[in-house]
Design a protein around this motif. Structure first.
Motif, short mmCIF file in Angstrom:
data_model
loop_
_atom_site.label_atom_id
_atom_site.label_comp_id
_atom_site.label_asym_id
_atom_site.label_seq_id
_atom_site.Cartn_x
_atom_site.Cartn_y
_atom_site.Cartn_z
N LEU A 43 0.88 -0.96 0.05
CA LEU A 43 0.06 -0.08 -0.02
C LEU A 43 1.01 1.25 -0.05
CD1 LEU A 43 -2.75 -0.81 2.59
CD2 LEU A 43 -2.93 -0.71 -0.17
N ASP A 44 0.40 2.28 -0.79
CA ASP A 44 1.12 3.49 -0.94
C ASP A 44 0.40 4.68 -0.83
OD1 ASP A 44 3.54 4.83 -0.97
OD2 ASP A 44 3.78 4.65 -3.13
N LYS A 45 0.74 5.72 -0.82
CA LYS A 45 -0.04 6.99 -0.75
C LYS A 45 -1.05 7.09 -1.87
CE LYS A 45 0.23 12.10 -0.89
NZ LYS A 45 1.35 13.17 -0.81
N GLY A 46 -2.30 7.49 -1.70
CA GLY A 46 -3.39 7.64 -2.80
C GLY A 46 -4.24 6.38 -2.85
N ASP A 47 -3.83 5.39 -2.32
CA ASP A 47 -4.56 3.82 -2.46
C ASP A 47 -5.74 4.25 -1.74
OD1 ASP A 47 -2.67 2.82 -4.05
OD2 ASP A 47 -1.92 1.79 -2.67
N LYS A 48 -6.85 3.61 -2.18
CA LYS A 48 -8.10 3.60 -1.26
C LYS A 48 -8.24 1.93 -0.61
CE LYS A 48 -10.55 6.96 -3.48
NZ LYS A 48 -11.52 7.86 -2.89
N VAL A 49 -8.39 1.96 0.65
CA VAL A 49 -8.71 0.68 1.40
C VAL A 49 -9.93 0.81 2.13
CG1 VAL A 49 -6.31 0.59 1.64
CG2 VAL A 49 -7.29 1.59 3.40
N ILE A 50 -10.41 -0.50 2.41
CA ILE A 50 -11.60 -0.48 3.36
C ILE A 50 -11.16 -1.01 4.63
CG2 ILE A 50 -13.67 -1.76 3.60
CD1 ILE A 50 -13.96 -2.19 0.70
N THR A 51 -11.50 -0.42 5.82
CA THR A 51 -11.17 -0.82 7.10
C THR A 51 -11.99 -2.06 7.56
OG1 THR A 51 -12.60 0.86 8.42
CG2 THR A 51 -10.34 1.68 7.55
N SER A 52 -11.55 -2.52 8.92
CA SER A 52 -12.27 -3.59 9.49
C SER A 52 -13.66 -3.11 9.91
CB SER A 52 -11.75 -3.97 10.41
OG SER A 52 -10.34 -4.81 10.10
N GLY A 53 -13.74 -1.89 10.09
CA GLY A 53 -14.83 -1.11 10.56
C GLY A 53 -16.07 -0.88 9.25
N GLY A 54 -15.49 -1.06 7.86
CA GLY A 54 -16.25 -0.76 6.99
C GLY A 54 -16.06 0.59 6.35
N GLU A 58 -8.84 6.79 2.15
CA GLU A 58 -7.70 6.78 1.07
C GLU A 58 -6.27 7.26 2.23
OE1 GLU A 58 -5.94 10.41 -1.81
OE2 GLU A 58 -7.88 10.44 -1.29
N VAL A 59 -5.17 6.28 1.70
CA VAL A 59 -4.11 6.49 2.39
C VAL A 59 -3.23 7.63 2.18
CG1 VAL A 59 -1.86 5.40 2.83
CG2 VAL A 59 -3.78 3.94 2.42
N VAL A 60 -2.91 8.32 2.96
CA VAL A 60 -2.13 9.64 2.94
C VAL A 60 -0.78 9.54 3.27
CG1 VAL A 60 -1.99 12.09 3.83
CG2 VAL A 60 -4.33 11.08 3.74
N LYS A 61 -0.40 8.89 4.42
CA LYS A 61 0.98 8.58 4.54
C LYS A 61 1.10 7.21 5.22
CE LYS A 61 4.45 10.74 7.66
NZ LYS A 61 4.75 11.73 8.59
N ARG A 62 2.38 6.75 5.15
CA ARG A 62 2.76 5.50 5.44
C ARG A 62 3.49 5.55 6.88
NH1 ARG A 62 2.71 0.43 2.89
NH2 ARG A 62 4.52 -0.21 4.39
N GLU A 63 3.47 4.89 7.90
CA GLU A 63 4.34 5.05 9.21
C GLU A 63 4.81 3.77 9.45
OE1 GLU A 63 2.44 7.48 12.39
OE2 GLU A 63 2.48 9.13 11.04
N GLU A 64 5.41 3.53 10.52
CA GLU A 64 6.11 2.01 10.89
C GLU A 64 4.76 1.03 11.38
OE1 GLU A 64 9.62 -0.30 13.02
OE2 GLU A 64 9.58 1.64 12.35
N ASP A 65 3.97 1.64 12.13
CA ASP A 65 2.64 0.83 12.56
C ASP A 65 1.43 1.35 12.12
OD1 ASP A 65 4.47 -1.09 13.62
OD2 ASP A 65 4.54 0.04 15.56
N TYR A 66 1.51 2.35 11.42
CA TYR A 66 0.14 3.14 11.14
C TYR A 66 0.12 3.61 9.69
CZ TYR A 66 -0.08 3.18 16.36
OH TYR A 66 -0.26 2.78 17.75
N PHE A 67 -1.11 3.94 9.37
CA PHE A 67 -1.27 4.60 8.07
C PHE A 67 -2.11 5.85 8.56
CE2 PHE A 67 -1.43 0.28 6.08
CZ PHE A 67 -0.52 0.47 5.09
#
Length: 89
Positions: A43-54, A58-67
């Motif tokens: 996953l990288d900046k700009g990708d759209k994802v669905i969370t476990s909560g539904g 859109e991913v803005v920034k990657r961090e070590e354990d978080y987006f």
């Protein structure tokens, strides 16, 4: 010799049951977990994802354990990588 054959015949159903359990349950779960981990790593900046909560975010920034993800135009929040269900599109 006869005693060894008797023990083998008693254990054969258990061995078959364990093999079936492995190939029908454990192996597919391991494969699914591996695919999910690879998807999270890609996953990288700009990708759209669905969370476990539904939520669809859109991913803005990657961090070590978080987006850092954007919920809407004004709201950016941290999302733990464990709670990404799948990538959209």
């Amino acid at each position: 010799m006869e005693n060894a054959e008797n023990i083998f015949m008693q254990l054969l159903p258990l061995i078959v049951l364990i093999a079936i359990f492995y190939f029908l349950i454990i192996r597919p779960q391991q494969k699914q977990a591996k695919n999910h981990k690879e998807m999270i790593a890609a996953l990288d900046k700009g990708d759209k994802v669905i969370t476990s909560g539904g939520f669809i975010v859109e991913v803005v920034k990657r961090e070590e354990d978080y987006f850092m993800v954007r919920l809407n135009d004004d709201t950016i929040v941290k999302l733990a990588k464990d709670y990404v269900a799948r990538k959209v599109g």
